[in-house]
Design a protein around this motif. Structure first.
Motif, PDB file in Angstrom:
ATOM      1  N   THR A 225       0.839  -1.208   0.000  1.00 51.72           N
ATOM      2  CA  THR A 225       0.000   0.000   0.000  1.00 51.72           C
ATOM      3  C   THR A 225       0.864   1.245   0.000  1.00 51.72           C
ATOM      4  O   THR A 225       0.651   2.174  -0.804  1.00 51.72           O
ATOM      5  CB  THR A 225      -0.932   0.003   1.214  1.00 51.72           C
ATOM      6  OG1 THR A 225      -1.789  -1.149   1.164  1.00 51.72           O
ATOM      7  CG2 THR A 225      -1.786   1.265   1.240  1.00 51.72           C
ATOM      8  N   GLY A 247      -9.047 -12.422   1.744  1.00 55.31           N
ATOM      9  CA  GLY A 247      -9.186 -11.213   2.541  1.00 55.31           C
ATOM     10  C   GLY A 247      -8.063 -10.232   2.289  1.00 55.31           C
ATOM     11  O   GLY A 247      -8.288  -9.016   2.187  1.00 55.31           O
ATOM     12  N   ALA A 251      -8.447  -6.448   0.704  1.00 50.48           N
ATOM     13  CA  ALA A 251      -7.987  -5.309   1.498  1.00 50.48           C
ATOM     14  C   ALA A 251      -6.948  -4.500   0.736  1.00 50.48           C
ATOM     15  O   ALA A 251      -6.967  -3.257   0.751  1.00 50.48           O
ATOM     16  CB  ALA A 251      -7.406  -5.805   2.830  1.00 50.48           C
ATOM     17  N   PHE A 254      -8.574  -2.315  -2.134  1.00 49.66           N
ATOM     18  CA  PHE A 254      -9.236  -1.104  -1.637  1.00 49.66           C
ATOM     19  C   PHE A 254      -8.238  -0.098  -1.078  1.00 49.66           C
ATOM     20  O   PHE A 254      -8.444   1.111  -1.193  1.00 49.66           O
ATOM     21  CB  PHE A 254     -10.275  -1.467  -0.574  1.00 49.66           C
ATOM     22  CG  PHE A 254     -11.625  -1.771  -1.157  1.00 49.66           C
ATOM     23  CD1 PHE A 254     -12.535  -0.754  -1.394  1.00 49.66           C
ATOM     24  CD2 PHE A 254     -11.981  -3.066  -1.476  1.00 49.66           C
ATOM     25  CE1 PHE A 254     -13.782  -1.021  -1.945  1.00 49.66           C
ATOM     26  CE2 PHE A 254     -13.223  -3.356  -2.021  1.00 49.66           C
ATOM     27  CZ  PHE A 254     -14.132  -2.326  -2.259  1.00 49.66           C
ATOM     28  N   SER A 255      -7.138  -0.586  -0.509  1.00 50.58           N
ATOM     29  CA  SER A 255      -6.184   0.334   0.112  1.00 50.58           C
ATOM     30  C   SER A 255      -5.393   1.133  -0.912  1.00 50.58           C
ATOM     31  O   SER A 255      -4.856   2.201  -0.587  1.00 50.58           O
ATOM     32  CB  SER A 255      -5.214  -0.449   1.004  1.00 50.58           C
ATOM     33  OG  SER A 255      -4.282  -1.208   0.235  1.00 50.58           O
ATOM     34  N   SER A 272     -13.124 -12.871   2.421  1.00 49.86           N
ATOM     35  CA  SER A 272     -12.871 -11.486   2.013  1.00 49.86           C
ATOM     36  C   SER A 272     -13.994 -10.598   2.527  1.00 49.86           C
ATOM     37  O   SER A 272     -15.162 -10.996   2.565  1.00 49.86           O
ATOM     38  CB  SER A 272     -12.753 -11.374   0.494  1.00 49.86           C
ATOM     39  OG  SER A 272     -13.908 -11.880  -0.143  1.00 49.86           O
ATOM     40  N   VAL A 273     -13.614  -9.386   2.924  1.00 46.40           N
ATOM     41  CA  VAL A 273     -14.560  -8.420   3.493  1.00 46.40           C
ATOM     42  C   VAL A 273     -14.421  -7.112   2.746  1.00 46.40           C
ATOM     43  O   VAL A 273     -13.304  -6.642   2.492  1.00 46.40           O
ATOM     44  CB  VAL A 273     -14.277  -8.201   5.001  1.00 46.40           C
ATOM     45  CG1 VAL A 273     -15.214  -7.140   5.571  1.00 46.40           C
ATOM     46  CG2 VAL A 273     -14.436  -9.513   5.778  1.00 46.40           C
ATOM     47  N   VAL A 274     -15.537  -6.521   2.387  1.00 47.18           N
ATOM     48  CA  VAL A 274     -15.518  -5.210   1.747  1.00 47.18           C
ATOM     49  C   VAL A 274     -15.394  -4.150   2.832  1.00 47.18           C
ATOM     50  O   VAL A 274     -16.247  -4.077   3.730  1.00 47.18           O
ATOM     51  CB  VAL A 274     -16.797  -4.975   0.927  1.00 47.18           C
ATOM     52  CG1 VAL A 274     -16.805  -3.569   0.334  1.00 47.18           C
ATOM     53  CG2 VAL A 274     -16.924  -6.014  -0.183  1.00 47.18           C
ATOM     54  N   PRO A 275     -14.344  -3.322   2.788  1.00 47.49           N
ATOM     55  CA  PRO A 275     -14.159  -2.279   3.814  1.00 47.49           C
ATOM     56  C   PRO A 275     -15.134  -1.128   3.600  1.00 47.49           C
ATOM     57  O   PRO A 275     -14.864  -0.196   2.847  1.00 47.49           O
ATOM     58  CB  PRO A 275     -12.708  -1.858   3.624  1.00 47.49           C
ATOM     59  CG  PRO A 275     -12.413  -2.153   2.193  1.00 47.49           C
ATOM     60  CD  PRO A 275     -13.241  -3.343   1.825  1.00 47.49           C
ATOM     61  N   ASP A 277     -15.977   1.393   5.316  1.00 45.79           N
ATOM     62  CA  ASP A 277     -15.500   2.747   5.616  1.00 45.79           C
ATOM     63  C   ASP A 277     -14.789   3.356   4.409  1.00 45.79           C
ATOM     64  O   ASP A 277     -14.932   4.547   4.129  1.00 45.79           O
ATOM     65  CB  ASP A 277     -14.546   2.732   6.815  1.00 45.79           C
ATOM     66  CG  ASP A 277     -15.283   2.558   8.133  1.00 45.79           C
ATOM     67  OD1 ASP A 277     -16.535   2.570   8.117  1.00 45.79           O
ATOM     68  OD2 ASP A 277     -14.608   2.388   9.174  1.00 45.79           O
ATOM     69  N   THR A 278     -14.020   2.524   3.694  1.00 47.41           N
ATOM     70  CA  THR A 278     -13.348   3.011   2.492  1.00 47.41           C
ATOM     71  C   THR A 278     -14.364   3.331   1.402  1.00 47.41           C
ATOM     72  O   THR A 278     -14.250   4.338   0.699  1.00 47.41           O
ATOM     73  CB  THR A 278     -12.346   1.961   1.980  1.00 47.41           C
ATOM     74  OG1 THR A 278     -11.405   1.657   3.012  1.00 47.41           O
ATOM     75  CG2 THR A 278     -11.594   2.473   0.756  1.00 47.41           C
TER      76      THR A 278
END
Length: 347
Positions: A225, A247, A251, A254-255, A272-275, A277-278
């Motif tokens: 990142t 995951g 991450a 998105f970062s 995997s998780v969709v962030p 907040d982003t």
């Protein structure tokens, strides 16, 4: 006929299945010439994802042997590319272009449907599903690229299209498997100027560069990142293509995505998780999913036949049906990027 059979996690064998026959007037029977092993097949092999016992394999090209009475666009002897899902071409989802989500469709090589890792396949809705390849006498190089159109090239293309790549864009491809490498081709094809490929494998790095990658980065996690943010003046990339499904890969995508961009995600999701907040605070979108391969094949076919793209280079291991077990293990052990299986001769 001889076909690859899934007997449960770790159990891949070659056995016999009934020769397919026409069951409806819209069916065709195709003799498989080339098939291959998909990364998603490995999830079944490892026991991570469920798969019905029996035939397996959803990527193949072959020659039409028989057609039903209502099939009008195909005839015996035609060379065809089969998208990894079959579709009726008329339902609301197909009409909207989402052939991979056909209301009456399904995938090859599962739930009793013949698989592309066998000698013959019954193809439902043949007119709507199969894509005829014009001409004849195609080189082995071209045939391999035609095989790539059945899934990985269309799936990589879907990641690029979903992310909204425009000419001049800076793109990052997260994942160096066959789909990720095809996503590099797709990004270049759509006009990206800078393509950053995330890879630690020297062989795949070289292929990514051949396909159009301008930068290779080996870092992971927070390090990648920071590096990509530094490479892009602190902004991030115009499009991030997530081609793994873990995951960490989600991450990372998105970062490194810049404000207002879209993550094109096609990796089969595993933890995997969709962030969110982003998504909310950086206005980063998410699109992707199951590729509508039948929609994409015709336009990509033109480029393959003209030699403008060569996705068949992702096949770096070859065998026949007798070697199918090692075709799986070669990919699991990363001795192969993608395994090709020669089923029968001829076009």
């Amino acid at each position: 006929m001889r076909a690859t059979l899934f007997g449960g996690p770790g159990d891949i064998t070659v056995g016999e299945r009934p020769d397919p026959r026409l069951e409806t007037p819209t069916d065709a029977v195709v003799r498989v010439t080339l098939g291959c092993v998909c990364g998603s097949d490995l999830w079944y092999y490892r026991g991570v994802n469920p798969h019905a016992l029996g035939p397996i394999g959803h990527e193949f090209i072959g020659v039409v042997e028989q057609v039903g009475a209502d099939v009008t666009t195909l005839r015996p002897g035609d060379l065809v590319v089969a998208p990894f899902t079959y579709c009726d071409g008329t339902c609301a989802n197909c009409a909207a272009g989402w052939t991979g989500n056909c209301l009456h469709g399904g995938s090859f090589g599962n739930h009793g449907i013949d698989g592309g890792q066998g000698e013959f396949v019954r193809v439902p809705y043949a007119d709507a599903t199969l894509v005829k390849v014009p001409g004849g006498g195609h080189s082995d190089t071209t045939l391999k690229s035609l095989l790539a159109l059945s899934d990985v090239m269309c799936t990589g293309h879907h990641a690029a299209v979903s992310a909204g790549i425009e000419p001049g864009a800076t793109v990052a491809v997260v994942g160096d498997g066959a789909v990720g490498l095809c996503a590099v081709i797709a990004a270049k094809r759509l006009g990206a100027d800078r393509i950053i490929a995330l890879s630690r494998n020297p062989t795949r790095q070289a292929l990514a560069r051949e396909f159009g990658a301008t930068d290779i980065v080996i870092e992971r996690g927070d390090d990648v990142t920071k590096l990509i943010m530094d490479m892009t003046g602190g902004l991030g990339v115009d499009a991030a293509l997530e081609c793994v499904g873990t995951g960490q890969s989600m991450a990372t995508a998105f970062s490194i995505a810049r404000v207002g961009s879209i993550v094109g995600a096609i990796g089969v999701p595993h933890d995997s998780v969709v962030p969110i907040d982003t998504v909310i605070f950086r206005n980063v979108g998410l699109r992707g999913g199951v590729a509508p391969a039948r929609r994409y094949i015709p336009e990509l076919l033109d480029d393959v036949l003209a030699g403008r793209v060569n996705p068949g280079l992702v096949f770096d291991y070859e065998t026949d049906l007798d070697g199918i077990a090692d075709a799986y293990t070669a990919m699991i052990e990363r001795r192969a990027t993608k395994s090709l299986v020669r089923i029968s001769a001829g076009q």
